[in-house]
Design a protein around this motif. Structure first.
Motif, PDB file in Angstrom:
ATOM      1  N   ASP A  37       0.850  -1.187   0.000  1.00 57.10           N
ATOM      2  CA  ASP A  37       0.000   0.000   0.000  1.00 57.10           C
ATOM      3  C   ASP A  37       0.888   1.240   0.000  1.00 57.10           C
ATOM      4  OD1 ASP A  37      -2.885   1.148   0.577  1.00 57.10           O
ATOM      5  OD2 ASP A  37      -1.498   2.218   1.890  1.00 57.10           O
ATOM      6  N   PHE A  39       0.290   4.519   0.170  1.00 55.00           N
ATOM      7  CA  PHE A  39       0.067   5.559   1.182  1.00 55.00           C
ATOM      8  C   PHE A  39       0.699   5.174   2.516  1.00 55.00           C
ATOM      9  CE2 PHE A  39      -2.006   7.633   4.689  1.00 55.00           C
ATOM     10  CZ  PHE A  39      -2.023   8.959   4.286  1.00 55.00           C
ATOM     11  N   SER A  40       0.377   3.982   3.021  1.00 54.49           N
ATOM     12  CA  SER A  40       0.900   3.578   4.327  1.00 54.49           C
ATOM     13  C   SER A  40       2.413   3.428   4.290  1.00 54.49           C
ATOM     14  CB  SER A  40       0.244   2.283   4.811  1.00 54.49           C
ATOM     15  OG  SER A  40       0.618   1.184   4.013  1.00 54.49           O
ATOM     16  N   ASN A  64      -1.383   2.104  14.005  1.00 53.32           N
ATOM     17  CA  ASN A  64      -2.380   1.168  13.488  1.00 53.32           C
ATOM     18  C   ASN A  64      -3.483   0.901  14.507  1.00 53.32           C
ATOM     19  OD1 ASN A  64      -1.744  -0.316  10.698  1.00 53.32           O
ATOM     20  ND2 ASN A  64       0.194   0.269  11.633  1.00 53.32           N
ATOM     21  N   THR A  69      -6.873   1.574  10.278  1.00 58.41           N
ATOM     22  CA  THR A  69      -6.179   1.441   8.996  1.00 58.41           C
ATOM     23  C   THR A  69      -5.456   2.749   8.711  1.00 58.41           C
ATOM     24  OG1 THR A  69      -7.881  -0.050   8.126  1.00 58.41           O
ATOM     25  CG2 THR A  69      -6.441   1.009   6.525  1.00 58.41           C
ATOM     26  N   SER A  71      -4.654   5.215   6.381  1.00 58.55           N
ATOM     27  CA  SER A  71      -5.078   5.650   5.053  1.00 58.55           C
ATOM     28  C   SER A  71      -5.150   7.165   5.025  1.00 58.55           C
ATOM     29  CB  SER A  71      -6.457   5.073   4.717  1.00 58.55           C
ATOM     30  OG  SER A  71      -7.447   5.626   5.581  1.00 58.55           O
ATOM     31  N   ALA A  72      -5.321   7.713   3.841  1.00 54.48           N
ATOM     32  CA  ALA A  72      -5.423   9.175   3.718  1.00 54.48           C
ATOM     33  C   ALA A  72      -6.572   9.704   4.558  1.00 54.48           C
ATOM     34  CB  ALA A  72      -5.592   9.556   2.246  1.00 54.48           C
ATOM     35  N   THR A  74      -8.077   8.316   7.318  1.00 53.85           N
ATOM     36  CA  THR A  74      -7.908   8.200   8.767  1.00 53.85           C
ATOM     37  C   THR A  74      -6.842   9.163   9.287  1.00 53.85           C
ATOM     38  OG1 THR A  74      -6.345   6.357   8.520  1.00 53.85           O
ATOM     39  CG2 THR A  74      -8.671   5.797   8.848  1.00 53.85           C
ATOM     40  N   SER A 100      -1.571  13.413   3.569  1.00 52.11           N
ATOM     41  CA  SER A 100      -2.944  12.901   3.494  1.00 52.11           C
ATOM     42  C   SER A 100      -3.865  13.895   2.793  1.00 52.11           C
ATOM     43  CB  SER A 100      -3.481  12.572   4.893  1.00 52.11           C
ATOM     44  OG  SER A 100      -3.659  13.743   5.671  1.00 52.11           O
TER      45      SER A 100
END
Length: 211
Positions: A37, A39-40, A64, A69, A71-72, A74, A100
């Motif tokens: 992934d 982003f992460s 986490n 998750t 992500s952009a 969160t 993000s």
């Protein structure tokens, strides 16, 4: 998930470099985890800058747990102070918040980066706050699984090369000679230089010049 490579890459490197061949034959296949992934992966690498691997793992685990998750969405929804409470600096919290937002508003296109050449992807990633060339190269290797990443900016790789090739220093010219020799499988070569630098080859020493 681990970086995908096999006998084709290993045999190619062995044929191209007898000294590295000894390392490959001794250590065998090396598994290196990847995060697919993008982003992460960017967030993970920003968090890990200038701290120990242990500290990075701790902070990443906390993030986490807090976000569920990474992500952009969160990260954008979290307050900067919340992110700082995980054990990261205000600057790093700002970096990942900015990242993000750029993903959320379409200013930074993650899908486009995955389709770029290595050089283009590094240039694009370096446009992000907190991402330099070395960080971008590590993202290409450990997320996008690009096959030919051998980083001159990685001190452990330079140490491993000094140990394998018995050099007192690896300047840019020497590095480029080896990079060309080991291309197009520089990423797999990196795994072995890191292992050597970490002490995996008994009896190998660092020939670095004494200061």
């Amino acid at each position: 998930m681990y970086f995908k490579y096999g006998q084709t890459e290993m045999e190619y490197l062995k044929q191209k470099d007898k000294k590295l061949a000894l390392v490959i034959d001794t250590l065998g296949f090396i598994e290196r985890p990847v995060d697919t992934d993008l982003f992460s992966s960017v967030v993970h690498h920003i968090l890990g800058q200038q701290i120990s691997i242990k500290a990075q793992k701790t902070i990443w685990s906390r993030m986490n747990q807090m976000l569920g998750t990474v992500s952009a969405g969160t990260v954008a929804a979290a307050d900067t102070t919340e992110l700082q409470s995980l054990g990261i600096t205000f600057r790093k919290a700002e970096y990942i918040k900015d990242f993000s937002k750029k993903v959320m508003n379409g200013e930074f296109n993650l899908d486009a980066v995955e389709k770029m050449s290595d050089e283009e992807a590094i240039h694009s990633l370096c446009s992000l706050k907190g991402v330099g060339v070395w960080t971008a190269e590590m993202i290409l290797l450990f997320c996008l699984q690009r096959p030919d990443i051998l980083s001159y900016g990685d001190l452990a790789i330079l140490r491993g090369m000094r140990m394998v090739y018995h050099h007192r220093q690896i300047d840019k010219a020497k590095f480029e000679k080896y990079r060309r020799r080991l291309s197009p499988y520089g990423s797999v070569a990196s795994f072995y230089f890191w292992a050597v630098a970490g002490g995996a080859m008994e009896g190998m020493k660092d020939y670095a010049q004494k200061k």
